[in-house]
Design a protein around this motif. Structure first.
Motif, PDB file in Angstrom:
ATOM      1  N   ILE A 129       0.856  -1.394  -0.108  1.00 22.36           N
ATOM      2  CA  ILE A 129      -0.031  -0.023  -0.022  1.00 22.36           C
ATOM      3  C   ILE A 129       0.675   1.273  -0.105  1.00 22.36           C
ATOM      4  O   ILE A 129       0.611   2.173  -0.661  1.00 22.36           O
ATOM      5  CB  ILE A 129      -1.053  -0.227   1.271  1.00 22.36           C
ATOM      6  CG1 ILE A 129      -2.019  -1.088   1.059  1.00 22.36           C
ATOM      7  CG2 ILE A 129      -1.653   1.362   1.418  1.00 22.36           C
ATOM      8  CD1 ILE A 129      -2.798  -1.229   2.476  1.00 22.36           C
ATOM      9  N   PHE A 130       1.773   1.389   0.766  1.00 23.31           N
ATOM     10  CA  PHE A 130       2.696   2.459   0.897  1.00 23.31           C
ATOM     11  C   PHE A 130       4.001   2.338  -0.043  1.00 23.31           C
ATOM     12  O   PHE A 130       4.965   3.074  -0.063  1.00 23.31           O
ATOM     13  CB  PHE A 130       3.076   2.454   2.425  1.00 23.31           C
ATOM     14  CG  PHE A 130       2.245   3.081   3.150  1.00 23.31           C
ATOM     15  CD1 PHE A 130       1.854   4.141   3.266  1.00 23.31           C
ATOM     16  CD2 PHE A 130       1.322   2.167   3.929  1.00 23.31           C
ATOM     17  CE1 PHE A 130       0.536   4.702   4.267  1.00 23.31           C
ATOM     18  CE2 PHE A 130       0.297   2.363   4.837  1.00 23.31           C
ATOM     19  CZ  PHE A 130       0.137   3.709   4.977  1.00 23.31           C
ATOM     20  N   ARG A 131       3.895   1.119  -0.826  1.00 20.68           N
ATOM     21  CA  ARG A 131       4.953   1.265  -2.024  1.00 20.68           C
ATOM     22  C   ARG A 131       6.394   0.958  -1.268  1.00 20.68           C
ATOM     23  O   ARG A 131       7.472   1.723  -1.765  1.00 20.68           O
ATOM     24  CB  ARG A 131       4.933   2.296  -3.025  1.00 20.68           C
ATOM     25  CG  ARG A 131       3.637   2.288  -3.602  1.00 20.68           C
ATOM     26  CD  ARG A 131       3.538   3.577  -4.603  1.00 20.68           C
ATOM     27  NE  ARG A 131       2.279   3.632  -5.395  1.00 20.68           N
ATOM     28  CZ  ARG A 131       1.798   4.580  -6.243  1.00 20.68           C
ATOM     29  NH1 ARG A 131       2.714   5.495  -6.549  1.00 20.68           N
ATOM     30  NH2 ARG A 131       0.547   4.521  -6.889  1.00 20.68           N
ATOM     31  N   ILE A 132       6.661   0.209  -0.294  1.00 15.78           N
ATOM     32  CA  ILE A 132       7.742   0.229   0.200  1.00 15.78           C
ATOM     33  C   ILE A 132       8.379  -1.225  -0.417  1.00 15.78           C
ATOM     34  O   ILE A 132       7.730  -2.306  -0.348  1.00 15.78           O
ATOM     35  CB  ILE A 132       7.654  -0.131   1.889  1.00 15.78           C
ATOM     36  CG1 ILE A 132       6.983   1.108   2.470  1.00 15.78           C
ATOM     37  CG2 ILE A 132       8.984  -0.597   2.513  1.00 15.78           C
ATOM     38  CD1 ILE A 132       6.706   0.879   4.055  1.00 15.78           C
ATOM     39  N   THR A 133       9.435  -0.835  -1.135  1.00 19.27           N
ATOM     40  CA  THR A 133      10.023  -2.040  -1.844  1.00 19.27           C
ATOM     41  C   THR A 133      11.373  -2.522  -1.629  1.00 19.27           C
ATOM     42  O   THR A 133      11.893  -3.479  -2.099  1.00 19.27           O
ATOM     43  CB  THR A 133       9.908  -1.649  -3.532  1.00 19.27           C
ATOM     44  OG1 THR A 133      10.788  -0.449  -3.678  1.00 19.27           O
ATOM     45  CG2 THR A 133       8.606  -1.647  -3.847  1.00 19.27           C
TER      46      THR A 133
END
Length: 230
Positions: free
Chosen positions: A172-176
């Motif tokens: 959801i928070f685009r932590i990759t």
């Protein structure tokens, strides 16, 4: 059934392992986060004890042997960290900043919610070690005057929720970034979250293992300070 638990030395261990096996089978079959083996084992164990009218103390007499493995199992998490030692050295400052931020955020969240909900001091300090491993959290709760049994339950619930929803939150928070994901799992949901991090990748597992140890130490130190806020 009650007599069986009272007379058998390993009845509690057997029930716990069978319950966890059921959870593992369901997780493998359906591949859904809600079928977390630990969560399923808790539900199955509670149902068996309630139906059989077996009290917790009787069950724990035969299940306590599993607790002896808790600390060694946590220490073993240092192995994946050792394998990623060079990566850790190159990102040391960012890692430490992330861990401090994670621990402070956890403690501040407990403080604010405790104020809003009007919890007593004992209830407040019971919640403070929610995001660290049980082996450390029990000691922190006892020292601060909290309810240790409730602390254990809160720690388990926190870990299970992190295991189930952690990856979704990262999406959801685009932590990759693998390091960031690993630190998030370890600092927020300790060993149970680390199990999920290890499933995701080696770097995530290593960083999460580091987060368990460092977050535990930071929480021990800062909890004593936060305990005076209420």
């Amino acid at each position: 059934m009650h007599d069986f638990f009272e007379n058998s030395l390993f009845a509690g261990v057997t029930l716990s392992l069978i319950s966890y096996l059921i959870g593992s089978i369901l997780k493998k079959k359906f591949k859904l986060g809600i079928f977390n083996p630990l969560l399923i084992s808790i539900v199955v164990t509670i149902l068996v004890l309630v139906v059989s009218r077996v009290d917790y103390d009787t069950y724990n007499e035969g299940a306590q042997y599993l607790s002896w493995l808790l600390t060694p199992a946590t220490v073993c998490l240092a192995i994946p960290l050792y394998e990623q030692w060079e990566l850790l050295k190159h990102n040391c400052k960012a890692v430490m900043a992330g861990l401090v931020a994670g621990v402070v955020t956890s403690l501040c969240t407990v403080f604010v919610l405790s104020k809003i909900m009007g919890l007593t001091h004992e209830e407040y300090v019971t919640m403070l070690p929610k995001s660290i491993t049980t082996a450390i959290g029990m000691g922190v709760s006892e020292e601060l005057g909290g309810y240790v049994t409730i602390t254990v339950a809160v720690i388990i619930v926190t870990g299970v929720l992190g295991n189930i929803f952690g990856e979704l939150v990262c999406k959801i928070f685009r932590i990759t970034e693998p390091i960031s994901k690993g630190l998030a799992f370890g600092s927020a949901s300790h060993a149970i979250g680390t199990a999920k991090a290890i499933e995701i990748g080696e770097v995530e597992g290593a960083m999460s293992s580091l987060a368990i140890a460092v977050s535990g130490i930071l929480t021990v130190v800062l909890s004593s300070l936060f305990a005076h806020f209420m």
